[in-house]
Design a protein around this motif. Sequence first.
Motif, PDB file in Angstrom:
ATOM      1  N   LEU A 179       0.877  -1.204  -0.109  1.00  0.00           N
ATOM      2  CA  LEU A 179      -0.030  -0.077   0.172  1.00  0.00           C
ATOM      3  C   LEU A 179       0.920   1.336  -0.134  1.00  0.00           C
ATOM      4  N   THR A 180       0.717   2.156  -0.765  1.00  0.00           N
ATOM      5  CA  THR A 180       1.367   3.611  -0.817  1.00  0.00           C
ATOM      6  C   THR A 180       0.608   4.500   0.208  1.00  0.00           C
ATOM      7  N   GLU A 181       1.347   5.732   0.371  1.00  0.00           N
ATOM      8  CA  GLU A 181       1.174   6.464   1.183  1.00  0.00           C
ATOM      9  C   GLU A 181      -0.319   6.982   1.148  1.00  0.00           C
ATOM     10  N   GLY A 182      -0.944   7.049   0.036  1.00  0.00           N
ATOM     11  CA  GLY A 182      -2.401   7.368  -0.463  1.00  0.00           C
ATOM     12  C   GLY A 182      -3.377   6.131  -0.299  1.00  0.00           C
ATOM     13  N   GLU A 183      -2.830   4.961   0.435  1.00  0.00           N
ATOM     14  CA  GLU A 183      -3.698   3.694   0.502  1.00  0.00           C
ATOM     15  C   GLU A 183      -4.039   3.152  -0.820  1.00  0.00           C
ATOM     16  N   LYS A 184      -3.309   3.506  -1.838  1.00  0.00           N
ATOM     17  CA  LYS A 184      -3.729   2.928  -3.030  1.00  0.00           C
ATOM     18  C   LYS A 184      -2.712   1.483  -2.979  1.00  0.00           C
ATOM     19  N   LEU A 185      -3.575   0.343  -3.671  1.00  0.00           N
ATOM     20  CA  LEU A 185      -2.672  -0.796  -3.631  1.00  0.00           C
ATOM     21  C   LEU A 185      -1.485  -0.890  -4.833  1.00  0.00           C
ATOM     22  N   GLN A 186      -0.372  -1.213  -4.793  1.00  0.00           N
ATOM     23  CA  GLN A 186       0.698  -1.227  -5.628  1.00  0.00           C
ATOM     24  C   GLN A 186       1.122  -2.645  -5.940  1.00  0.00           C
ATOM     25  N   PHE A 187       1.195  -3.191  -7.286  1.00  0.00           N
ATOM     26  CA  PHE A 187       1.642  -4.311  -7.521  1.00  0.00           C
ATOM     27  C   PHE A 187       2.956  -4.287  -8.602  1.00  0.00           C
ATOM     28  N   GLU A 188       4.063  -5.081  -7.994  1.00  0.00           N
ATOM     29  CA  GLU A 188       5.026  -5.310  -8.711  1.00  0.00           C
ATOM     30  C   GLU A 188       5.521  -6.584  -8.905  1.00  0.00           C
ATOM     31  N   PRO A 189       5.254  -6.886 -10.667  1.00  0.00           N
ATOM     32  CA  PRO A 189       5.442  -8.125 -11.006  1.00  0.00           C
ATOM     33  C   PRO A 189       6.607  -8.794 -10.786  1.00  0.00           C
ATOM     34  N   ALA A 190       6.987 -10.072 -10.718  1.00  0.00           N
ATOM     35  CA  ALA A 190       8.047 -10.898 -10.341  1.00  0.00           C
ATOM     36  C   ALA A 190       9.108 -10.479 -11.440  1.00  0.00           C
ATOM     37  N   ALA A 191      10.199 -10.028 -11.303  1.00  0.00           N
ATOM     38  CA  ALA A 191      11.395  -9.978 -12.358  1.00  0.00           C
ATOM     39  C   ALA A 191      11.758 -11.202 -13.087  1.00  0.00           C
ATOM     40  N   GLN A 192      11.883 -11.232 -14.382  1.00  0.00           N
ATOM     41  CA  GLN A 192      12.567 -12.327 -15.100  1.00  0.00           C
ATOM     42  C   GLN A 192      11.482 -13.249 -15.357  1.00  0.00           C
ATOM     43  N   MET A 193      10.406 -13.154 -14.924  1.00  0.00           N
ATOM     44  CA  MET A 193       9.089 -14.125 -14.997  1.00  0.00           C
ATOM     45  C   MET A 193       8.425 -14.336 -16.317  1.00  0.00           C
ATOM     46  N   ASN A 194       8.634 -15.325 -16.995  1.00  0.00           N
ATOM     47  CA  ASN A 194       7.972 -15.647 -18.357  1.00  0.00           C
ATOM     48  C   ASN A 194       6.717 -16.707 -18.131  1.00  0.00           C
ATOM     49  N   PHE A 195       5.483 -16.044 -18.304  1.00  0.00           N
ATOM     50  CA  PHE A 195       4.548 -17.083 -18.293  1.00  0.00           C
ATOM     51  C   PHE A 195       4.120 -17.750 -19.660  1.00  0.00           C
ATOM     52  N   MET A 196       4.880 -17.457 -20.579  1.00  0.00           N
ATOM     53  CA  MET A 196       4.651 -18.030 -22.096  1.00  0.00           C
ATOM     54  C   MET A 196       5.293 -19.397 -21.929  1.00  0.00           C
ATOM     55  N   LYS A 197       4.366 -20.672 -21.845  1.00  0.00           N
ATOM     56  CA  LYS A 197       4.974 -21.846 -21.736  1.00  0.00           C
ATOM     57  C   LYS A 197       5.423 -22.307 -23.069  1.00  0.00           C
ATOM     58  N   GLU A 198       5.144 -21.817 -24.384  1.00  0.00           N
ATOM     59  CA  GLU A 198       5.967 -22.085 -25.308  1.00  0.00           C
ATOM     60  C   GLU A 198       7.495 -21.916 -25.449  1.00  0.00           C
ATOM     61  N   ALA A 199       7.815 -20.879 -24.433  1.00  0.00           N
ATOM     62  CA  ALA A 199       8.850 -20.130 -24.409  1.00  0.00           C
ATOM     63  C   ALA A 199       9.948 -20.816 -23.038  1.00  0.00           C
ATOM     64  N   PHE A 200       9.250 -21.793 -22.676  1.00  0.00           N
ATOM     65  CA  PHE A 200       9.943 -22.268 -21.304  1.00  0.00           C
ATOM     66  C   PHE A 200      11.245 -22.784 -21.536  1.00  0.00           C
ATOM     67  N   GLY A 201      12.266 -22.267 -20.820  1.00  0.00           N
ATOM     68  CA  GLY A 201      13.612 -22.719 -20.921  1.00  0.00           C
ATOM     69  C   GLY A 201      14.575 -21.716 -21.640  1.00  0.00           C
ATOM     70  N   LEU A 202      13.869 -20.867 -22.466  1.00  0.00           N
ATOM     71  CA  LEU A 202      14.538 -19.758 -23.230  1.00  0.00           C
ATOM     72  C   LEU A 202      15.221 -18.651 -22.183  1.00  0.00           C
ATOM     73  N   ASP A 203      16.370 -18.145 -22.779  1.00  0.00           N
ATOM     74  CA  ASP A 203      16.732 -16.946 -21.672  1.00  0.00           C
ATOM     75  C   ASP A 203      17.384 -16.179 -22.685  1.00  0.00           C
ATOM     76  N   SER A 204      17.592 -15.002 -22.067  1.00  0.00           N
ATOM     77  CA  SER A 204      18.230 -13.950 -23.005  1.00  0.00           C
ATOM     78  C   SER A 204      19.744 -14.115 -23.129  1.00  0.00           C
ATOM     79  N   PHE A 205      20.196 -13.606 -24.146  1.00  0.00           N
ATOM     80  CA  PHE A 205      21.666 -13.561 -24.538  1.00  0.00           C
ATOM     81  C   PHE A 205      22.046 -12.416 -25.314  1.00  0.00           C
ATOM     82  N   LYS A 206      23.513 -12.284 -25.138  1.00  0.00           N
ATOM     83  CA  LYS A 206      23.975 -10.994 -25.833  1.00  0.00           C
ATOM     84  C   LYS A 206      24.751 -11.497 -26.935  1.00  0.00           C
ATOM     85  N   ARG A 207      24.423 -10.929 -28.076  1.00  0.00           N
ATOM     86  CA  ARG A 207      25.234 -11.490 -29.122  1.00  0.00           C
ATOM     87  C   ARG A 207      26.697 -10.739 -29.416  1.00  0.00           C
TER      88      ARG A 207
END
Length: 309
Positions: A107-135
């Motif tokens: 909750l913020t100071e103005g009593e507003k609900l704030q949501f912070e999504p989990a970092a690096q979380m990917n809910f696309m099951k077709e891309a399971f196991g794929l990670d970012s990389f630098k070329r």
Amino acid sequence: MAIANYIHDLLYRYECVILPGFGAFITQQHSAGIHPSSGEFFPPRKTVSFNRQLIKNDGLLANYIMEAEKVSYNNALEQIEQFVQDLELVLEKNKTVNFQNVGSFSLTEGEKLQFEPAAQMNFMKEAFGLDSFKRNAVSREVYKQQAQEIEEKVPVAFTPERRANRWLKYAAVGLVAIGLSGAAGLNIYSDQVNEHNIAEQQKAASQLENKIQQATFVIDNPLPAVTLKVSKQTGNYHIVTGAFREAENAAKAVEELKAQGFKARQIGENRFGLHQVISSSHETRREATNELYRVKKNNPGAWLLVEEL
């Protein structure tokens, strides 16, 4: 927090998971891309956001709990209600509530609900196991420049052995020319074969057409022609207006929606044994979203299903 784990599981399969009395978790797909400056490649992904306005129970989470824990539907609803009450109490104490692998609430100071999504979380099951990389940067031009500098500094002497290699080079060019002429001849032969096949097919089709034309069909008192215009709904975006345990209730809901002008229909049972009813199907997400907002004015429990039927 078993219910948080159930929400996490459902986000892989559905675009909207409602926690009744609290809000809805909504996923959004993103295409694969490359960062313009760092050159980092990102696979396709599906991220999650939170909507505080969608609080009406759609049965999805309750049915999943009922199936997972082998309890009654009412018992599942009681678990959800108790979970939401405990969640609200913790937030009132200005504490952060973490849904593992989903995100955190505060909750913020103005009593507003704030949501912070989990970092690096990917809910696309077709891309399971794929990670970012630098070329890595291609240094082909650098190698070419280095070779040119070496050639300028080191003199090259032509020896008889070098001349022999030159004659071998000419011989190789001659062999390549012979091979190309043979390939050209093979292509001409192949074209002739294709032309022959096409001519034979046309001849057979002509003979068949002549035989069909020779046949005569006489029908006494023919029936008048009837033309029916059937509009088939297409698209993978569907507005679900209800899910019913009894098939009769689903059929009744379809008739009521049709009376209101919707092209409603049933799409069969889901994995929980509920008969799903949709009011319309659409080709694009934008059309479906606009229609969903319109339907929610009279049916707040409607939601968007993305599935190829």
